[in-house]
Motif scaffolding. Structure first.
Motif, PDB file in Angstrom:
ATOM      1  N   ILE A 107       6.042  49.753  92.684  1.00  0.00           N
ATOM      2  CA  ILE A 107       6.615  51.079  93.454  1.00  0.00           C
ATOM      3  C   ILE A 107       7.652  50.450  94.501  1.00  0.00           C
ATOM      4  CG2 ILE A 107       6.327  52.562  95.211  1.00  0.00           C
ATOM      5  CD1 ILE A 107       3.791  53.659  93.753  1.00  0.00           C
ATOM      6  N   ALA A 108       8.821  51.132  94.360  1.00  0.00           N
ATOM      7  CA  ALA A 108       9.703  51.081  95.685  1.00  0.00           C
ATOM      8  C   ALA A 108       9.995  52.364  96.485  1.00  0.00           C
ATOM      9  CB  ALA A 108      11.027  50.519  94.864  1.00  0.00           C
ATOM     10  N   LEU A 109       9.521  52.311  97.667  1.00  0.00           N
ATOM     11  CA  LEU A 109       9.657  53.261  98.414  1.00  0.00           C
ATOM     12  C   LEU A 109      10.896  53.355  99.267  1.00  0.00           C
ATOM     13  CD1 LEU A 109       7.061  55.155 100.190  1.00  0.00           C
ATOM     14  CD2 LEU A 109       8.857  54.702 101.500  1.00  0.00           C
ATOM     15  N   TYR A 110      11.754  54.227  99.294  1.00  0.00           N
ATOM     16  CA  TYR A 110      13.055  54.544  99.944  1.00  0.00           C
ATOM     17  C   TYR A 110      12.817  55.386 101.254  1.00  0.00           C
ATOM     18  CZ  TYR A 110      15.655  51.337  96.996  1.00  0.00           C
ATOM     19  OH  TYR A 110      16.407  50.422  96.187  1.00  0.00           O
ATOM     20  N   ARG A 111      13.483  55.087 102.444  1.00  0.00           N
ATOM     21  CA  ARG A 111      13.358  56.131 103.459  1.00  0.00           C
ATOM     22  C   ARG A 111      15.116  56.234 103.870  1.00  0.00           C
ATOM     23  NH1 ARG A 111       8.403  57.095 105.176  1.00  0.00           N
ATOM     24  NH2 ARG A 111       6.790  55.144 104.938  1.00  0.00           N
ATOM     25  N   ASN A 112      15.482  57.220 103.731  1.00  0.00           N
ATOM     26  CA  ASN A 112      16.871  57.706 103.949  1.00  0.00           C
ATOM     27  C   ASN A 112      17.888  56.632 103.222  1.00  0.00           C
ATOM     28  OD1 ASN A 112      16.397  59.795 106.007  1.00  0.00           O
ATOM     29  ND2 ASN A 112      15.814  58.104 107.355  1.00  0.00           N
ATOM     30  N   ASN A 113      17.366  56.659 102.036  1.00  0.00           N
ATOM     31  CA  ASN A 113      18.166  55.899 101.047  1.00  0.00           C
ATOM     32  C   ASN A 113      18.354  54.262 101.360  1.00  0.00           C
ATOM     33  OD1 ASN A 113      18.762  57.918  99.365  1.00  0.00           O
ATOM     34  ND2 ASN A 113      20.730  58.530 100.377  1.00  0.00           N
ATOM     35  N   LYS A 114      17.219  53.615 102.041  1.00  0.00           N
ATOM     36  CA  LYS A 114      17.363  52.510 102.272  1.00  0.00           C
ATOM     37  C   LYS A 114      15.819  51.914 101.872  1.00  0.00           C
ATOM     38  CE  LYS A 114      20.885  51.839 105.827  1.00  0.00           C
ATOM     39  NZ  LYS A 114      20.914  51.403 107.290  1.00  0.00           N
ATOM     40  N   VAL A 115      15.781  51.078 101.112  1.00  0.00           N
ATOM     41  CA  VAL A 115      14.322  50.674 100.690  1.00  0.00           C
ATOM     42  C   VAL A 115      13.618  49.916 101.625  1.00  0.00           C
ATOM     43  CG1 VAL A 115      15.153  48.040 100.131  1.00  0.00           C
ATOM     44  CG2 VAL A 115      13.035  48.883  99.117  1.00  0.00           C
ATOM     45  N   ALA A 116      12.191  50.698 102.062  1.00  0.00           N
ATOM     46  CA  ALA A 116      11.446  50.339 102.944  1.00  0.00           C
ATOM     47  C   ALA A 116      10.117  49.596 102.757  1.00  0.00           C
ATOM     48  CB  ALA A 116      11.136  51.762 103.772  1.00  0.00           C
ATOM     49  N   GLU A 117       9.713  49.735 101.408  1.00  0.00           N
ATOM     50  CA  GLU A 117       8.526  49.202 101.138  1.00  0.00           C
ATOM     51  C   GLU A 117       8.541  48.847  99.622  1.00  0.00           C
ATOM     52  OE1 GLU A 117       5.131  51.980 102.007  1.00  0.00           O
ATOM     53  OE2 GLU A 117       5.900  52.424 104.024  1.00  0.00           O
ATOM     54  N   LEU A 118       7.687  47.901  99.267  1.00  0.00           N
ATOM     55  CA  LEU A 118       7.537  47.592  97.882  1.00  0.00           C
ATOM     56  C   LEU A 118       6.192  47.289  97.591  1.00  0.00           C
ATOM     57  CD1 LEU A 118      10.396  44.883  97.062  1.00  0.00           C
ATOM     58  CD2 LEU A 118      10.377  47.630  96.653  1.00  0.00           C
ATOM     59  N   TRP A 119       5.679  47.751  96.473  1.00  0.00           N
ATOM     60  CA  TRP A 119       4.144  47.671  96.251  1.00  0.00           C
ATOM     61  C   TRP A 119       3.877  47.248  94.749  1.00  0.00           C
ATOM     62  CZ3 TRP A 119       0.122  49.235  99.619  1.00  0.00           C
ATOM     63  CH2 TRP A 119       0.619  49.739 100.917  1.00  0.00           C
ATOM     64  N   TYR A 120       2.647  46.572  94.550  1.00  0.00           N
ATOM     65  CA  TYR A 120       2.513  46.220  93.314  1.00  0.00           C
ATOM     66  C   TYR A 120       1.062  45.970  92.922  1.00  0.00           C
ATOM     67  CZ  TYR A 120       1.448  41.563  95.427  1.00  0.00           C
ATOM     68  OH  TYR A 120       0.726  40.786  96.076  1.00  0.00           O
ATOM     69  N   GLY A 121       0.562  45.972  91.564  1.00  0.00           N
ATOM     70  CA  GLY A 121      -0.924  45.557  91.660  1.00  0.00           C
ATOM     71  C   GLY A 121      -1.160  46.219  90.437  1.00  0.00           C
ATOM     72  N   LEU A 122      -2.586  46.756  90.475  1.00  0.00           N
ATOM     73  CA  LEU A 122      -3.331  47.476  89.556  1.00  0.00           C
ATOM     74  C   LEU A 122      -3.253  46.846  88.064  1.00  0.00           C
ATOM     75  CD1 LEU A 122      -2.421  51.226  90.392  1.00  0.00           C
ATOM     76  CD2 LEU A 122      -4.179  49.818  90.925  1.00  0.00           C
ATOM     77  N   TYR A 123      -3.524  45.421  88.179  1.00  0.00           N
ATOM     78  CA  TYR A 123      -3.676  44.814  87.000  1.00  0.00           C
ATOM     79  C   TYR A 123      -4.643  45.007  85.934  1.00  0.00           C
ATOM     80  CZ  TYR A 123      -3.728  40.443  84.044  1.00  0.00           C
ATOM     81  OH  TYR A 123      -4.000  39.574  82.895  1.00  0.00           O
ATOM     82  N   ASN A 124      -4.275  45.173  84.807  1.00  0.00           N
ATOM     83  CA  ASN A 124      -5.320  45.356  83.647  1.00  0.00           C
ATOM     84  C   ASN A 124      -5.114  44.246  82.597  1.00  0.00           C
ATOM     85  OD1 ASN A 124      -6.820  46.098  81.692  1.00  0.00           O
ATOM     86  ND2 ASN A 124      -6.543  48.257  81.922  1.00  0.00           N
ATOM     87  N   PRO A 125      -6.163  43.308  82.222  1.00  0.00           N
ATOM     88  CA  PRO A 125      -5.624  42.180  81.343  1.00  0.00           C
ATOM     89  C   PRO A 125      -5.499  42.806  80.018  1.00  0.00           C
ATOM     90  CG  PRO A 125      -7.891  42.157  82.185  1.00  0.00           C
ATOM     91  CD  PRO A 125      -7.346  43.081  83.159  1.00  0.00           C
ATOM     92  N   MET A 126      -5.963  44.070  79.546  1.00  0.00           N
ATOM     93  CA  MET A 126      -6.090  45.058  78.496  1.00  0.00           C
ATOM     94  C   MET A 126      -5.490  46.296  78.650  1.00  0.00           C
ATOM     95  SD  MET A 126      -6.656  42.663  75.948  1.00  0.00           S
ATOM     96  CE  MET A 126      -6.832  43.997  74.479  1.00  0.00           C
ATOM     97  N   GLY A 127      -4.292  46.353  79.138  1.00  0.00           N
ATOM     98  CA  GLY A 127      -3.751  47.575  79.375  1.00  0.00           C
ATOM     99  C   GLY A 127      -2.756  48.213  78.279  1.00  0.00           C
ATOM    100  N   THR A 128      -2.309  49.217  78.752  1.00  0.00           N
ATOM    101  CA  THR A 128      -1.071  49.685  78.104  1.00  0.00           C
ATOM    102  C   THR A 128       0.214  49.731  78.760  1.00  0.00           C
ATOM    103  OG1 THR A 128      -1.323  52.025  77.983  1.00  0.00           O
ATOM    104  CG2 THR A 128      -2.334  50.583  76.312  1.00  0.00           C
ATOM    105  N   ASN A 129       1.381  50.105  78.354  1.00  0.00           N
ATOM    106  CA  ASN A 129       2.467  50.360  79.238  1.00  0.00           C
ATOM    107  C   ASN A 129       2.296  52.012  79.496  1.00  0.00           C
ATOM    108  OD1 ASN A 129       5.364  49.709  79.916  1.00  0.00           O
ATOM    109  ND2 ASN A 129       5.838  51.542  78.921  1.00  0.00           N
ATOM    110  N   ASN A 130       1.903  52.717  78.671  1.00  0.00           N
ATOM    111  CA  ASN A 130       1.515  54.243  79.263  1.00  0.00           C
ATOM    112  C   ASN A 130       0.648  54.199  80.579  1.00  0.00           C
ATOM    113  OD1 ASN A 130       3.430  55.249  77.569  1.00  0.00           O
ATOM    114  ND2 ASN A 130       1.940  55.799  76.057  1.00  0.00           N
ATOM    115  N   THR A 131      -0.322  53.424  80.110  1.00  0.00           N
ATOM    116  CA  THR A 131      -1.466  53.437  81.323  1.00  0.00           C
ATOM    117  C   THR A 131      -0.718  52.697  82.663  1.00  0.00           C
ATOM    118  OG1 THR A 131      -3.118  53.154  79.876  1.00  0.00           O
ATOM    119  CG2 THR A 131      -3.631  52.936  82.347  1.00  0.00           C
TER     120      THR A 131
END
Length: 256
Positions: A107-131
Motif C-alpha cells: 500500500i502507498a498512502l498519500y495525503r494531499n497528493n504527497k506520499v505519507a506512508e508505505l505498507w507491506y506484508g501479509l506474506y503467504n508462501p502458498m498464495g495467489t495474485n488475486n488473494t
C-alpha cells in the motif's frame, strides 16, 4: 418543463438517468462526483461514450449493470486521480511469484497528493495474485475507516478489477443467493465476505477506483514495490515501511 437526461461519469452508479432525484442519489455527498444534464438522449449517449441503457426512478442501477462486463469498471488516469476531491488516496497492489506461490501485499498512502506512508506484508508462501490483491484492498478499507473518522475524504486506487468487482458489485448478488454462484466455487469467500461488510459500511463515503498497473502512476508503482518487498521480507503481518521514504530508491527496486 422540458425533459432532461443526466449523465453520471463518477458516482455510486454511472450511466444515463432520466430524472433528477435518481441522478442525485448517485452523486449526493459522493467525493469527486462528475455529472451533467443534456436536453436529448442522443447528446447524453454521445457524452457518456456510446449508447447506454437509461434509467429513471424505478431502476437507478441499470446503466452500470447492462454494460458489457469489461466496461463495468472505469479506469482512471494519473491526471484524473490528481483531481479527485479526496485528502487521502490509498493505492493498493498484490504480488505473487509464481502464481500460485509466494504472495504479498503493498500500500502507498498519500495525503494531499504527497506520499505519507508505505505498507507491506501479509506474506503467504502458498498464495495467489488475486488473494494478495484482495488483502491489499482489505487493508485499504480498514485504513479508510480511520481516515474518515479523522474527517478526511478517501479514495482507494486498485489495479485489480477482480478485487474491485468482487467487493463492490458481485458480492451483493452472491450474498442474496446464499454465497453461491452458478459457475461454481467462490474463491477467497471468507475474505470477500469480510470485505463486503466493511465496504457496505463505508461505500457512501469513499471511492474504490481502478487504475492500470505499470503505466507510470507513482502511487501504483510504490504499492507494487511494496508487494514485492513483502515477498522478500516474508512478514505475515502488515508493516509500515521505515521513514523517511526515499522515493527514488524505492522506485528503483524490482517491479512485480
Amino acid at each position: 418543463m422540458a425533459k432532461k437526461y443526466y449523465v453520471v461519469w463518477q458516482g455510486r452508479e454511472t450511466g444515463i438517468f432520466t430524472d433528477w432525484p435518481t441522478c442525485k442519489r448517485q452523486i449526493d455527498k459522493f467525493a469527486g462526483a462528475r455529472y451533467k444534464s443534456f436536453p436529448t438522449q442522443a447528446e447524453a449517449e454521445a457524452a457518456f461514450g456510446g449508447k447506454a441503457s437509461t434509467s429513471g426512478s424505478s431502476g437507478a442501477a441499470a446503466p452500470a449493470r447492462k454494460r458489457r462486463a469489461g466496461q463495468t469498471v472505469k479506469t482512471y488516469t494519473a491526471a484524473e486521480i490528481d483531481k479527485l476531491a479526496a485528502e487521502v488516496k490509498i493505492f493498493t497492489d498484490g504480488g505473487c511469484e509464481p502464481n500460485p506461490g509466494k504472495a504479498g501485499s503493498g500500500i502507498a498512502l498519500y495525503r494531499n497528493n504527497k506520499v505519507a506512508e508505505l505498507w507491506y506484508g501479509l506474506y503467504n508462501p502458498m498464495g495467489t495474485n488475486n488473494t494478495a490483491e484482495l488483502n491489499a484492498l482489505n487493508q485499504a478499507l480498514i485504513m479508510a475507516k480511520q481516515e474518515l473518522a479523522n474527517g478526511n475524504r478517501v479514495a482507494i486506487l486498485c489495479d485489480s478489477k477482480y478485487s474491485i468487482q468482487c467487493v463492490t458489485q458481485w458480492a451483493a448478488g452472491w450474498k442474496k443467493k446464499g454465497w453461491i454462484k452458478a459457475s461454481g466455487e467462490i474463491k477467497n469467500l471468507a475474505l470477500i465476505q469480510e470485505m463486503f461488510e466493511r465496504h457496505q459500511e463505508l461505500k457512501d463515503k469513499i471511492q474504490v477506483l481502478h487504475v492500470n498497473g505499470h503505466v507510470g502512476v507513482e502511487g501504483n508503482e510504490l504499492a507494487d514495490r511494496m508487494s514485492i518487498h513483502a515477498i522478500a521480507e516474508k512478514d505475515p503481518q502488515f508493516c509500515a515501511y521505515p521513514q523517511p521514504i526515499d522515493l527514488k530508491a524505492i522506485l528503483a527496486l524490482r517491479a512485480g
